[in-house]
Scaffold this motif. Structure first.
Motif, PDB file in Angstrom:
ATOM      1  N   UNK A   1       0.828  -1.209   0.000  1.00 24.43           N
ATOM      2  CA  UNK A   1       0.000   0.000   0.000  1.00 24.43           C
ATOM      3  C   UNK A   1       0.860   1.255   0.000  1.00 24.43           C
ATOM      4  N   UNK A   2       0.261   2.350  -0.453  1.00 20.06           N
ATOM      5  CA  UNK A   2       0.896   3.665  -0.424  1.00 20.06           C
ATOM      6  C   UNK A   2      -0.119   4.695  -0.859  1.00 20.06           C
ATOM      7  N   UNK A   3      -0.048   5.889  -0.279  1.00 20.61           N
ATOM      8  CA  UNK A   3      -0.998   6.942  -0.636  1.00 20.61           C
ATOM      9  C   UNK A   3      -0.493   7.789  -1.794  1.00 20.61           C
TER      10      UNK A   3
ATOM     11  N   UNK B   1       6.117   0.761   0.887  1.00 24.03           N
ATOM     12  CA  UNK B   1       7.396   1.294   0.401  1.00 24.03           C
ATOM     13  C   UNK B   1       7.552   2.749   0.829  1.00 24.03           C
ATOM     14  N   UNK B   2       8.753   3.096   1.296  1.00 29.58           N
ATOM     15  CA  UNK B   2       9.033   4.440   1.813  1.00 29.58           C
ATOM     16  C   UNK B   2      10.115   5.084   0.953  1.00 29.58           C
ATOM     17  N   UNK B   3       9.766   6.179   0.294  1.00 23.55           N
ATOM     18  CA  UNK B   3      10.730   6.949  -0.478  1.00 23.55           C
ATOM     19  C   UNK B   3      11.235   8.091   0.405  1.00 23.55           C
ATOM     20  N   UNK B   4      12.547   8.186   0.583  1.00 19.67           N
ATOM     21  CA  UNK B   4      13.131   9.162   1.500  1.00 19.67           C
ATOM     22  C   UNK B   4      13.328  10.509   0.809  1.00 19.67           C
ATOM     23  N   UNK B   5      12.204  11.116   0.446  1.00 18.87           N
ATOM     24  CA  UNK B   5      12.171  12.451  -0.136  1.00 18.87           C
ATOM     25  C   UNK B   5      11.064  13.244   0.554  1.00 18.87           C
ATOM     26  N   UNK B   6      11.138  14.554   0.461  1.00 16.53           N
ATOM     27  CA  UNK B   6      10.294  15.407   1.287  1.00 16.53           C
ATOM     28  C   UNK B   6       8.800  15.178   1.068  1.00 16.53           C
ATOM     29  N   UNK B   7       8.334  15.241  -0.165  1.00 18.48           N
ATOM     30  CA  UNK B   7       6.905  15.075  -0.425  1.00 18.48           C
ATOM     31  C   UNK B   7       6.436  13.667  -0.100  1.00 18.48           C
TER      32      UNK B   7
ATOM     33  N   UNK C   1       3.712   9.726   3.536  1.00 18.53           N
ATOM     34  CA  UNK C   1       3.824   8.621   4.484  1.00 18.53           C
ATOM     35  C   UNK C   1       3.180   8.980   5.821  1.00 18.53           C
ATOM     36  N   UNK C   2       3.430  10.193   6.302  1.00 15.75           N
ATOM     37  CA  UNK C   2       2.824  10.586   7.578  1.00 15.75           C
ATOM     38  C   UNK C   2       1.303  10.573   7.473  1.00 15.75           C
ATOM     39  N   UNK C   3       0.781  11.047   6.362  1.00 15.96           N
ATOM     40  CA  UNK C   3      -0.668  11.013   6.148  1.00 15.96           C
ATOM     41  C   UNK C   3      -1.177   9.576   6.205  1.00 15.96           C
TER      42      UNK C   3
END
Length: 260
Positions: A32-34, A160-166, A171-173
């Motif tokens: 999952x991912x938003x 999956x977590x992309x380590x970029x600002x947006x 991810x926090x959402x």
């Protein structure tokens, strides 16, 4: 900070606390991912392949699992996923052969016909039991009914977590919405050097929402332009693919061990 140190710090912060969910045999899980473009579909295909299982596609965008697998709905009659829900029957997966997982194909109109979360949950669990197969679901990048149903049906949901600002804001959402589900964060497309802010933000979110962080998958630019329809982890593995395959196998083991 290097990517390895990033993950070690995150795991140290969170520990191995996860919400224990009942053991499923065979199991349902989802990715999952938003936000789109974060590696969700690639993870779903590779995890399904490493399970010797089935990939299920509930992402009705053109970049979903079905298209990359080689399924072309324009040349097919019917919509197997929609018909399975409408007729309350278990779909028959398409055979993938030795180099890709079997497939329950999606359809571009599924967004218009998706059932309620409760119907999706009940159906996905039953399908896995009746097929006697592990199924990994690729979901639409949104908090839609089918995604919530897949989350409710899954023993583990891989994020999956992309380590970029947006992407970190997205991810926090996501964590605000669904941290009560059994999530596993996988840092994905991780560059050789990770900015301190992004490392600290991952640690903060993991600690705040008490969500475990799994092994990383580094950045491989060739993955994004790859046109082959087979799983990257399938044999033969070419030399340039070996680091990706080793990392993906570690991710797979983390998913298998989740909650144990």
């Amino acid at each position: 900070m290097t990517s390895d140190a990033l993950v070690e710090a995150s795991i140290e912060t969170v520990g191995h606390q996860v919400t224990p969910f009942p053991v499923q045999e065979p199991e349902t899980k989802c990715v999952v991912g938003w936000k789109g473009g974060i590696g969700k579909t690639t993870l779903a295909q590779e995890l399904a392949y490493l399970d010797d299982g089935v990939g299920g596609d509930m992402d009705w965008s053109k970049g979903g699992l079905s298209k990359g697998w080689g399924y072309n709905e324009e040349t097919r009659t019917g919509a197997p996923l929609i018909e399975a829900f409408e007729n309350d029957r278990t779909p028959k997966p398409l055979r993938g052969g030795p180099r890709k997982p079997d497939l329950i194909p999606g359809h571009s109109t599924f967004g218009e016909f998706q059932p309620s979360p409760e119907v999706v949950k009940r159906s996905l669990i039953r399908w896995s039991e009746e097929l006697k197969r592990k199924i990994t679901w690729d979901t639409h990048p949104d908090a839609c009914p089918s995604t919530h149903g897949a989350l409710a049906a899954s023993r583990v949901a891989v994020v999956p977590v992309i380590l970029q600002t947006r992407e970190m804001a997205s991810l926090e959402h996501l964590l605000q919405d669904i941290s009560d589900y059994p999530l596993l964060l996988i840092p994905y497309m991780v560059p050789k050097s990770v900015p301190t802010w992004h490392k600290d933000e991952l640690k903060r979110l993991a600690k705040k929402f008490q969500v475990p962080v799994g092994p990383i998958v580094s950045e491989y630019k060739w993955v994004g332009v790859r046109r082959k329809r087979v799983a990257i982890c399938s044999e033969p593995v070419f030399k340039k693919e070996e680091p990706f395959v080793e990392q993906m196998k570690r991710v797979h083991q983390a998913v298998v061990r989740y909650g144990n």
